[in-house]
Design a protein around this motif. Structure first.
Motif, PDB file in Angstrom:
ATOM      1  N   ILE A   1      -3.103 -19.607  -4.134  1.00  0.00           N
ATOM      2  CA  ILE A   1      -4.079 -18.702  -3.537  1.00  0.00           C
ATOM      3  C   ILE A   1      -4.533 -17.671  -4.564  1.00  0.00           C
ATOM      4  CG2 ILE A   1      -2.336 -17.128  -2.615  1.00  0.00           C
ATOM      5  CD1 ILE A   1      -4.173 -16.872  -0.109  1.00  0.00           C
ATOM      6  N   ARG A   2      -5.816 -17.385  -4.544  1.00  0.00           N
ATOM      7  CA  ARG A   2      -6.410 -16.333  -5.374  1.00  0.00           C
ATOM      8  C   ARG A   2      -7.192 -15.397  -4.467  1.00  0.00           C
ATOM      9  NH1 ARG A   2      -7.108 -18.883 -10.538  1.00  0.00           N
ATOM     10  NH2 ARG A   2      -5.278 -20.245 -10.806  1.00  0.00           N
ATOM     11  N   LEU A   3      -7.186 -14.117  -4.797  1.00  0.00           N
ATOM     12  CA  LEU A   3      -7.915 -13.117  -4.016  1.00  0.00           C
ATOM     13  C   LEU A   3      -8.941 -12.432  -4.900  1.00  0.00           C
ATOM     14  CD1 LEU A   3      -8.261 -11.416  -1.409  1.00  0.00           C
ATOM     15  CD2 LEU A   3      -6.528  -9.849  -2.353  1.00  0.00           C
ATOM     16  N   HIS A   4     -10.176 -12.307  -4.407  1.00  0.00           N
ATOM     17  CA  HIS A   4     -11.249 -11.612  -5.107  1.00  0.00           C
ATOM     18  C   HIS A   4     -11.818 -10.536  -4.190  1.00  0.00           C
ATOM     19  CE1 HIS A   4     -11.649 -14.419  -8.556  1.00  0.00           C
ATOM     20  NE2 HIS A   4     -11.203 -15.309  -7.686  1.00  0.00           N
TER      21      HIS A   4
ATOM     22  N   ARG B   1      -5.377 -25.335  -1.850  1.00  0.00           N
ATOM     23  CA  ARG B   1      -5.496 -24.308  -2.883  1.00  0.00           C
ATOM     24  C   ARG B   1      -6.671 -23.434  -2.474  1.00  0.00           C
ATOM     25  NH1 ARG B   1      -5.762 -28.178  -7.998  1.00  0.00           N
ATOM     26  NH2 ARG B   1      -6.615 -29.550  -6.389  1.00  0.00           N
ATOM     27  N   LEU B   2      -6.391 -22.168  -2.233  1.00  0.00           N
ATOM     28  CA  LEU B   2      -7.324 -21.297  -1.522  1.00  0.00           C
ATOM     29  C   LEU B   2      -7.800 -20.148  -2.397  1.00  0.00           C
ATOM     30  CD1 LEU B   2      -8.496 -21.001   1.393  1.00  0.00           C
ATOM     31  CD2 LEU B   2      -6.512 -19.562   1.917  1.00  0.00           C
ATOM     32  N   VAL B   3      -9.127 -19.975  -2.443  1.00  0.00           N
ATOM     33  CA  VAL B   3      -9.729 -18.791  -3.058  1.00  0.00           C
ATOM     34  C   VAL B   3     -10.358 -17.982  -1.934  1.00  0.00           C
ATOM     35  CG1 VAL B   3     -11.429 -17.897  -4.687  1.00  0.00           C
ATOM     36  CG2 VAL B   3     -10.195 -20.011  -5.212  1.00  0.00           C
TER      37      VAL B   3
ATOM     38  N   LEU C   1     -12.840 -22.521  -0.916  1.00  0.00           N
ATOM     39  CA  LEU C   1     -13.322 -21.161  -1.155  1.00  0.00           C
ATOM     40  C   LEU C   1     -13.795 -20.568   0.166  1.00  0.00           C
ATOM     41  CD1 LEU C   1     -14.403 -18.784  -2.908  1.00  0.00           C
ATOM     42  CD2 LEU C   1     -16.506 -20.125  -3.215  1.00  0.00           C
ATOM     43  N   ILE C   2     -13.321 -19.373   0.486  1.00  0.00           N
ATOM     44  CA  ILE C   2     -13.765 -18.654   1.679  1.00  0.00           C
ATOM     45  C   ILE C   2     -14.275 -17.292   1.243  1.00  0.00           C
ATOM     46  CG2 ILE C   2     -13.094 -17.664   3.895  1.00  0.00           C
ATOM     47  CD1 ILE C   2     -10.919 -19.793   4.081  1.00  0.00           C
TER      48      ILE C   2
ATOM     49  N   ALA D   1      -6.279 -21.723   9.133  1.00  0.00           N
ATOM     50  CA  ALA D   1      -6.344 -23.165   9.399  1.00  0.00           C
ATOM     51  C   ALA D   1      -6.253 -23.962   8.107  1.00  0.00           C
ATOM     52  CB  ALA D   1      -7.636 -23.503  10.146  1.00  0.00           C
ATOM     53  N   PHE D   2      -6.977 -23.528   7.080  1.00  0.00           N
ATOM     54  CA  PHE D   2      -6.923 -24.243   5.806  1.00  0.00           C
ATOM     55  C   PHE D   2      -5.599 -24.012   5.090  1.00  0.00           C
ATOM     56  CE2 PHE D   2     -11.568 -24.583   6.245  1.00  0.00           C
ATOM     57  CZ  PHE D   2     -11.749 -25.901   5.839  1.00  0.00           C
ATOM     58  N   ALA D   3      -5.113 -22.772   5.100  1.00  0.00           N
ATOM     59  CA  ALA D   3      -3.844 -22.479   4.417  1.00  0.00           C
ATOM     60  C   ALA D   3      -2.701 -23.301   5.000  1.00  0.00           C
ATOM     61  CB  ALA D   3      -3.524 -20.995   4.509  1.00  0.00           C
TER      62      ALA D   3
END
Length: 244
Positions: free
Chosen positions: A70-73, A44-46, A22-23, A37-39
């Protein structure tokens, strides 16, 4: 800082593949290198941002090509309550969170607007309260799903240009360090590591090692999220010239 090298990505790529990351607080000037860097490791990226500029929309499309999921908020999490609600939702996106990097920034304009001690107290409270709430809710979620993990809180600030702004940086770092130490003690028995990155308080360049750019912060985040960083909790690392 010699323990954190630029080749750390190669060492942790297999370990962090498919990790749930989570970022929060991503902007056009903060968090881009961390997200990349994480991607690049296939996590699995939020991602959370309230700055949907064309550049960040393009970045999100780019991240989608390398991240496993990936999810975007885009919710406003500037208050402690809204940060807590967001953390509860985002932490469930992939059934839990293995590492969270939460970012906040103090701008040059905000520093210039400080007139007295009360203004300074209010500003630091506004910046740290959401980070503290995100930390507690995410840590609690990790406990619920019996998962150990990392929470890294990053407070960015421009390089101090005079004694006044250096004093603001010093106060901000002290407050961040106090929060980090308290939360690290609270969650240590659960295997949850809490660390921070804060502004260095001097402006004459005579102090020791520090993070000098965002790729440094990205490498640090990868290091702390990996097995290599599992002995580190309660630490605040100095950064220079981050933020606008």
């Amino acid at each position: 800082m010699d323990r954190v090298g630029t080749s750390v990505e190669n060492d942790v790529s297999k370990e962090l593949s498919q990790a749930r990351i989570l970022i929060t607080g991503l902007t056009g000037t903060s968090g881009i290198d961390v997200a990349r860097a994480f991607a690049d490791l296939g996590v699995r990226l939020v991602v959370h941002t309230t700055e949907l500029s064309p550049e960040l929309v393009e970045l999100f499309a780019f991240l989608s090509q390398s991240a496993s999921e990936i999810r975007l908020h885009t919710l406003d999490i500037s208050s402690a309550n809204s940060a807590a609600r967001f953390a509860q939702t985002s932490a469930q996106a992939f059934g839990g969170v293995d590492a969270a990097i939460n970012m906040a920034s103090i701008s040059a304009d905000e520093i210039d607007a400080i007139r007295d001690d009360r203004d300074l107290d209010v500003l630091i409270q506004e910046k740290l309260a959401p980070l503290a709430q995100l930390t507690r809710v995410i840590a609690n979620r990790m406990c619920v799903v019996l998962s150990e993990g990392l929470i890294l809180n990053v407070l960015n600030m421009p390089e101090p240009r005079d004694a006044r702004s250096a004093a603001v940086a010093g106060f901000a770092r002290t407050a961040l360090a106090s929060m980090i130490a308290q939360e690290a003690r609270e969650w240590a028995s659960k295997g949850i590591r809490i660390n921070g990155v804060g502004p260095r308080s001097y402006f004459d360049g005579t102090a020791g090692a520090y993070l000098s750019n965002e790729p440094d912060i990205a490498s640090l985040a990868l290091h702390l999220a990996s097995r290599r960083g599992r002995a580190l909790s309660g630490h605040v690392f100095d950064a220079s010239g981050m933020g606008g």
